[in-house]
Design an enzyme around this catalytic site. Structure first.
Site: not given
Ligand code: ZN
Length: 696
Positions: A482-483, A615
């Site tokens: 991912h990174e 949020i």
């Molecule tokens: Zn990410």
């Protein structure tokens, strides 16, 4: 006087070329360097403002130059704070933070600069600028406008007052959640209550007990307790999954979903105030709702587009979610639960079913994933797909810790195009948790000379123990991919205007495209099989284990999808349709939506909104949908590779190069929908995500 000057000359944070000297930076360098820099920058800004030249070379080029010294002086401080945190550095950072933020705001809200940018857009030069340059100007204009630069008089005053008030309310909201989380504990003293708990939970709970008793004499042990369960996720979740005591599960669940909803820590009023102020702020800026304001900086064109995505995903996922609940009910009944299934039973039975179906553990997988082989596999994949070569260059760059390694990235011709640091292991005493990619140096031109991008990849993987190498869990492997995906976008950019180079300037709901795209390869058999070898015996990962990993990926995907949609839809409804001064409360809205998304009837006392920090205290207001939006894009992009044939090396290489030319190279220099369409040849579709999640 003289000593001061010498000091500054030797200050490693005031360098502006080659790599930051991470091995020489000390907390005592921070204040001198940053103060000097702020002073210089203020002068430069004043000069730009008072001699305003509304042209690319007269305005944008000097603005771009201002960023360079900050990449060498301030960015390393922020970076070291994440990887080598200590009190002195934290103090030094804190001392200068206010001034750095103020300066940044000062530039973004500058009226003369704003006027200059507008003039450029209306000038004859505009048509001679390339797409990336135009986007730099447009993003700057947009950010200034959303920061209220175009407002005057009372409107401006009110806008600024709301900003301040919102910032205070968010901080209060987050603090209440923290305090409410801290205020709760469930102490377990009976050993038989821990029956079925994993060792890790016993360890954590005993440790938590000892830490909570400040006397230092507490001697809780994982074996004999007492055990302290809290509302922190690493404690809460395993307990919900493993405690056989239904009453205690209920107690914990209720505490969790009613956090910060009563007494002094009650967030209900804050929620209403935040929603009201956000609505007012959007009206001042000329939007009808806060959702519209939020989407002004996103890839999603408008609220209906987001709602279409919600509908498509929910229509597909809901029948699966219903089915998954039925399965759990059956399992619970078969195992003797007489009462109807409730919210506090789900995690427990879902975990029993997971054990039954995919009886493997992370511990079983680890011996097959050494960091070194995983990196080799990842680099080989990148070479195949994108035509880049990655080579170790340890010792060629100063590093902040001996575990950190440095790599160079070259193109097919052998020319270096980027480089990166990898800080792979967990160091809880000084490094923050999670994993992240960050820019070290952006791609840019300095006095006509090209500077190459450099990035940080930071993970918290398991370090080597004794004479064993680093053995990674599957999640750690996935996280690294991912990174690395974020890193690829930052490194393979072909843009040299910092504001839009690499991941800079990419819309928030599109920025996870490249990273999640790379995660898909963790379920690609040839990729995984090529890197998974037992570190002692050298044997390949057993096929059945790989099959289980793949099957576990879609376990309860319907329910998980519906849960995320519930959050996303509630967030969007609250910031769009909901009238903050009307009769319905935010809780009514949530319940109304939960009735559509949840198969179980919503829990009556649910006050989850009171702890929905994403949020109300994070950056996700009217943006929570972005998680799914990005996932739709990354899955759809990956499906192009599936269509080309995942076993067809030539097709993969061809498409990989296209992915590189479009998604990875353009970064923030064009609108993400344009870039996506160029890669995919059409608009994004939700089908691939649904298929990957087993929901078709
Ligand atoms: Zn990410």
């Amino acid at each position: 006087m003289d000593t001061k000057r010498t000091d500054l000359q030797d200050n490693p944070l005031l360098k502006t070329s080659s790599l930051p000297p991470f091995d020489m930076i000390r907390p005592e360098h921070v204040e001198d360097a940053v103060r000097t820099l702020i002073e210089q920058t203020k002068n430069k800004i004043e000069h730009i403002e008072s001699n305003l030249k509304p042209s690319w070379n007269g305005l944008l080029a000097p603005l771009e130059e201002i960023g360079l010294p900050f990449e060498y002086a301030w960015a390393p401080v922020v970076h070291l704070l994440g990887v080598r945190n200590c009190d002195e550095l934290r103090k030094a950072h804190e001392k200068m933070l206010g001034e750095v933020v103020a300066l940044d705001l000062r530039i973004r809200q500058s009226q003369p600069i704003y006027a200059g940018l507008k003039k450029i857009k209306e000038s004859s030069e505009w048509n001679t600028l390339n797409a990336a340059q135009k986007r730099v100007v447009e993003l700057k204009l947009r950010d200034a406008e959303l920061a209220g630069v175009g407002l005057t008089g009372e409107a401006r005053q009110r806008f600024n007052a709301i900003e301040q008030e919102l910032s205070r309310l968010s901080t209060d909201f987050a603090n209440h959640v923290l305090d409410a989380t801290k205020a709760f504990e469930l102490i377990i003293t009976e050993k038989n209550e821990t029956d079925g708990w994993p060792e890790s939970l016993k360890n954590l709970a005993a440790q938590s007990y000892n830490q909570s008793k400040k006397d230092g004499n507490s001697q809780a042990t994982p074996e004999h307790g007492p055990w302290r369960i809290t509302l922190d996720y690493p404690s809460f979740m395993p307990f919900m999954q493993h405690s056989k005591n239904r009453e205690q599960r209920k107690k914990l669940y209720v505490a969790f979903v009613t956090r910060a909803s009563i007494g002094k820590l009650d967030n209900s009023k804050i929620i209403e105030q935040i929603l009201k102020l956000r609505r007012e702020q959007s009206l001042i800026l000329g939007f009808e709702t806060y959702a519209q304001l939020s989407l002004a900086t996103k890839m999603a064109p408008d609220v209906p587009a987001v709602e279409t995505m919600f509908r498509e995903l929910s229509d597909a996922a809901k029948p699966y979610a219903a089915n998954e609940l039925e399965e759990l009910k059956e399992l619970a009944m078969k195992n003797g639960q007489k009462d109807a299934l409730t919210q506090w039973d789900i995690a427990f039975w879902a975990e029993r079913m997971r054990e039954e179906r995919f009886d493997y553990t992370d511990e079983q997988l680890r011996p097959y994933f050494t960091l070194e082989r995983v990196l080799e596999g990842l680099f080989a994949l990148s070479e195949k797909l994108f035509g880049i070569t990655i080579t170790k260059a340890h010792g060629e760059a100063p590093v902040w810790h001996p575990d950190v390694s440095y790599f160079k990235v070259s193109d097919t011709a052998g020319d270096q195009i980027a480089s990166f640091y990898l800080d792979p292991y967990t160091r809880p005493h000084e490094k923050r948790g999670g994993a992240w990619m960050d820019n070290c140096l952006s791609r840019r031109k300095v006095s006509g000379e090209l500077r190459l991008p450099v990035v940080h990849l930071c993970c918290n993987s398991t370090p080597p123990v004794g004479d064993k190498p680093s053995l990674m869990s599957f999640t750690e492997v996935r996280t690294l991919f991912h990174e690395f995906g974020h890193g690829l976008q930052a490194m393979l950019t072909t843009v040299a205007y910092t504001d839009v180079a690499g991941i800079n300037g990419i819309e928030w709901d599109a920025v996870e495209l490249a990273s999640q795209f790379m995660e898909n390869w963790c379920y690609h058999k040839p990729t995984i099989m090529s890197m998974a070898r037992h570190f002692e015996t050298g044997e390949a990962l057993p096929e059945e284990l790989f099959d289980k990993i793949r099957a576990a990926r879609i376990y309860r995907a319907g329910s998980l999808m519906m849960r995320q949609l519930e959050f996303g839809m509630t967030d969007m409804y609250l910031h769009h349709e909901h009238d903050p001064v009307g009769n319905l409360s935010a809780f009514d809205v949530h319940r109304h939506i939960a009735k559509q998304t949840s198969i179980l009837p919503p829990f009556k006392k649910d006050r989850f909104l009171c702890s929905f920090t994403h949020i109300f205290a994070g950056g996700y207001a009217a943006g929570y949908y972005g998680y799914k939006w990005s996932e739709v894009l990354s899955a759809d992009a990956f499906s192009a590779f599936e269509e080309a044939g995942l076993d067809n090396a030539r097709a993969l290489a061809e498409l990989g190069r296209k992915f590189r030319r479009t998604i990875l190279a353009c970064g923030g220099s064009r609108h993400p929908i344009e870039v996506f369409e160029e890669f995919r040849g059409r608009q994004p579709r939700t089908t691939a995500l649904l298929r990957h999640s087993g929901l078709l």
